[in-house]
Design a protein around this motif. Structure first.
Motif, mmCIF file in Angstrom:
data_model
loop_
_atom_site.group_PDB
_atom_site.id
_atom_site.type_symbol
_atom_site.label_atom_id
_atom_site.label_comp_id
_atom_site.label_asym_id
_atom_site.label_seq_id
_atom_site.Cartn_x
_atom_site.Cartn_y
_atom_site.Cartn_z
ATOM 1 N N LEU A 131 33.281 43.008 38.816
ATOM 2 C CA LEU A 131 34.674 42.562 38.852
ATOM 3 C C LEU A 131 35.637 43.635 38.368
ATOM 4 C CD1 LEU A 131 34.135 38.981 37.381
ATOM 5 C CD2 LEU A 131 34.372 39.612 39.784
ATOM 6 N N TYR B 225 31.470 41.399 35.226
ATOM 7 C CA TYR B 225 30.586 41.131 36.357
ATOM 8 C C TYR B 225 30.556 39.642 36.688
ATOM 9 C CZ TYR B 225 26.997 39.173 33.213
ATOM 10 O OH TYR B 225 26.316 38.392 32.325
ATOM 11 N N ASP B 226 30.102 39.326 37.906
ATOM 12 C CA ASP B 226 29.962 37.946 38.357
ATOM 13 C C ASP B 226 28.565 37.780 38.955
ATOM 14 O OD1 ASP B 226 30.024 35.456 39.455
ATOM 15 O OD2 ASP B 226 31.765 35.778 40.732
ATOM 16 N N SER C 209 27.171 35.151 40.135
ATOM 17 C CA SER C 209 27.028 34.110 41.158
ATOM 18 C C SER C 209 26.644 34.699 42.508
ATOM 19 C CB SER C 209 28.326 33.311 41.292
ATOM 20 O OG SER C 209 29.366 34.104 41.821
ATOM 21 N N THR D 229 24.020 32.021 36.816
ATOM 22 C CA THR D 229 25.204 31.714 36.014
ATOM 23 C C THR D 229 25.182 32.491 34.698
ATOM 24 O OG1 THR D 229 24.221 29.865 34.792
ATOM 25 C CG2 THR D 229 25.191 29.368 36.958
ATOM 26 N N TYR D 230 26.353 32.588 34.060
ATOM 27 C CA TYR D 230 26.437 33.246 32.750
ATOM 28 C C TYR D 230 25.590 32.509 31.715
ATOM 29 C CZ TYR D 230 30.487 35.687 34.723
ATOM 30 O OH TYR D 230 31.315 36.442 35.504
ATOM 31 N N SER E 143 31.598 37.002 31.229
ATOM 32 C CA SER E 143 31.747 38.043 32.251
ATOM 33 C C SER E 143 31.931 39.442 31.678
ATOM 34 C CB SER E 143 32.950 37.725 33.143
ATOM 35 O OG SER E 143 34.155 37.776 32.395
ATOM 36 N N GLY F 148 32.735 34.054 44.686
ATOM 37 C CA GLY F 148 32.472 33.222 43.528
ATOM 38 C C GLY F 148 33.617 32.641 42.739
ATOM 39 N N PHE G 62 34.608 33.273 39.679
ATOM 40 C CA PHE G 62 35.286 34.012 38.618
ATOM 41 C C PHE G 62 36.199 35.079 39.194
ATOM 42 C CE2 PHE G 62 31.716 32.038 36.613
ATOM 43 C CZ PHE G 62 32.241 31.585 35.425
ATOM 44 N N LYS G 63 37.269 34.647 39.831
ATOM 45 C CA LYS G 63 38.209 35.591 40.428
ATOM 46 C C LYS G 63 39.074 36.269 39.372
ATOM 47 C CE LYS G 63 38.384 33.336 44.926
ATOM 48 N NZ LYS G 63 39.226 32.683 45.951
#
Length: 402
Positions: free
Chosen positions: A308, A318-319, A321, A326-327, A346, A387, A389-390
């Motif tokens: 990201l 980072y993401d 997904s 998942t985190y 993230s 994903g 987490f934009k």
């Protein structure tokens, strides 16, 4: 003193005694240092080394509200290397930023223009409003990386219209979430801001990272600004402290506000010595920190994880997904590791005490989870990669320290 008096005083003295040194403190501190080497939530969690402690005991023992020689030497050195007239040692970056704003600002109404992700805007408990009565104008950069001159011009308030709070300070942060703001853009903004009579402040808590990564002298990085805050307890690993630099008049005013805010300290020599030690011995380690962060980023990309925000200095966002992970799954697997990893969503932060083994163990966990998802039938798609987490600066539960 009579025996009767001694007898009456003894219970009081015994009640007040405190010994907080554990019998196992050597083992416990070694365990804590091992934990810190495997913690990715922030670089604020670093701890002093034995050598730093030893150096600190050699500092002077003055009272900083009056005059403390070691602290004064640190302040003069930071002023010199940043190209400013004077410096002020304070307990935290938040206090340093807030003193700068309060010292620049005179009589409300006024506003402070900054990046919406900035520490001053998000993580200083509304200090600009509380301490200085200032409105903040927070801008989201269109490029998701840094503010531009055009965005400053489009949002700055230079008006006699009574409906608005005129902008009197523009504040930037460098690095911001680990990213480096281009110096040419800073120069463009500085020229404009000063041309319209507005003050220019830098939250340079991690400016050391910029100097090391770009090979740019600190003085050059700080020259465009009227005031700069630098931190010793984040990337440099000192236990406490930041320094505000600027003109002699600004620092004289800030020193008075420091006392007013309750931030005047007494025997700060030991803290100043830790900061000095960090400059000489810990700052060079940032070269390794940046290389290790880039190794972390490359490893995640090899697995197929979406990046990201790239590893420009000591952070990578980072993401997972994109590989069906998942985190929470990563955090749970990390905490269950024989040598646990401490993670927080993230954001991954590498610091001077991060071990290479911790980085490899983290990548191994993500790799294993990604393979398990693949074996279970997960197929990466563009939608998954895009994903949930934009927002590239999500922090798990918004509780992770700066």
């Amino acid at each position: 003193m009579s025996n009767t008096t001694d007898d009456r005083l003894a219970p009081i003295l015994n009640e007040l005694k405190l010994d907080l040194i554990s019998k196992n403190h050597i083992v416990e501190n070694a365990s804590k240092r091992k934990e810190i080497a495997r913690t990715f939530i922030s670089d604020t969690i670093t701890v002093p080394t034995a050598d730093m402690y030893a150096y600190a005991t050699l500092a002077t023992l003055g009272d900083d509200v009056y005059y403390e020689p070691s602290t004064a030497a640190l302040e003069a050195h930071i002023a010199k290397i940043t190209g400013k007239e004077a410096g002020l040692f304070v307990s935290s970056g938040t206090l340093s930023n807030q003193l700068a704003l309060r010292s620049h600002l005179l009589q409300p109404p006024y506003s402070v223009l900054l990046d919406n992700r900035a520490h001053i805007n998000k993580y200083e408990a509304g200090g600009a409003a509380f301490h200085s009565g200032a409105q903040t104008i927070a801008i989201e950069p269109a490029n998701q990386h840094h503010l531009t001159l055009e965005e400053i011009k489009n949002n700055i308030i230079i008006s006699s219209d009574v409906h608005f709070a005129p902008t009197e300070v523009v504040a930037l942060e460098n690095t911001l979430n680990g990213t480096i703001m281009p110096q040419d853009e800073i120069l463009r903004i500085s020229e404009y801001v000063h041309s319209v009579g507005i003050k220019f402040h830098l939250d340079g808590a991690r400016i050391w990272h910029v100097a090391v990564e770009t090979g740019t002298p600190l003085k050059e990085l700080c020259e465009p600004f009227d005031s700069v805050s630098v931190c010793f307890s984040k990337g440099l690993g000192a236990p406490v402290g930041s320094c505000l630099v600027g003109t002699k008049d600004l620092i004289t005013k800030a020193r008075r506000f420091r006392k007013l805010f309750g931030g005047g300290m007494r025997q700060t020599g030991v803290l100043a010595a830790c900061a000095a030690y960090s400059l000489s011995h810990n700052l060079p380690q940032l070269v390794r920190v940046h290389a290790l962060t880039k190794r972390l980023e490359a490893g995640l990309e090899e697995i197929g994880v979406k990046i990201l925000s790239r590893a420009e200095t000591c952070m990578v966002f980072y993401d997972p997904s994109s590989v069906g992970v998942t985190y929470d799954e990563i955090a749970q697997r990390g905490s269950a590791h024989p040598e646990p990893l401490i993670l927080g969503g993230s954001r991954l932060v590498v610091h001077i005490q991060t071990s290479e083994e911790a980085v490899e163990d983290f990548l191994s966990i993500v790799r294993q989870l990604a393979q398990e998802k693949k074996d279970a039938g997960f197929v990466p798609t563009d939608d998954a990669a895009a994903g949930a987490f934009k927002d590239v600066y999500v922090r798990r539960a918004a509780k992770i320290p700066k």
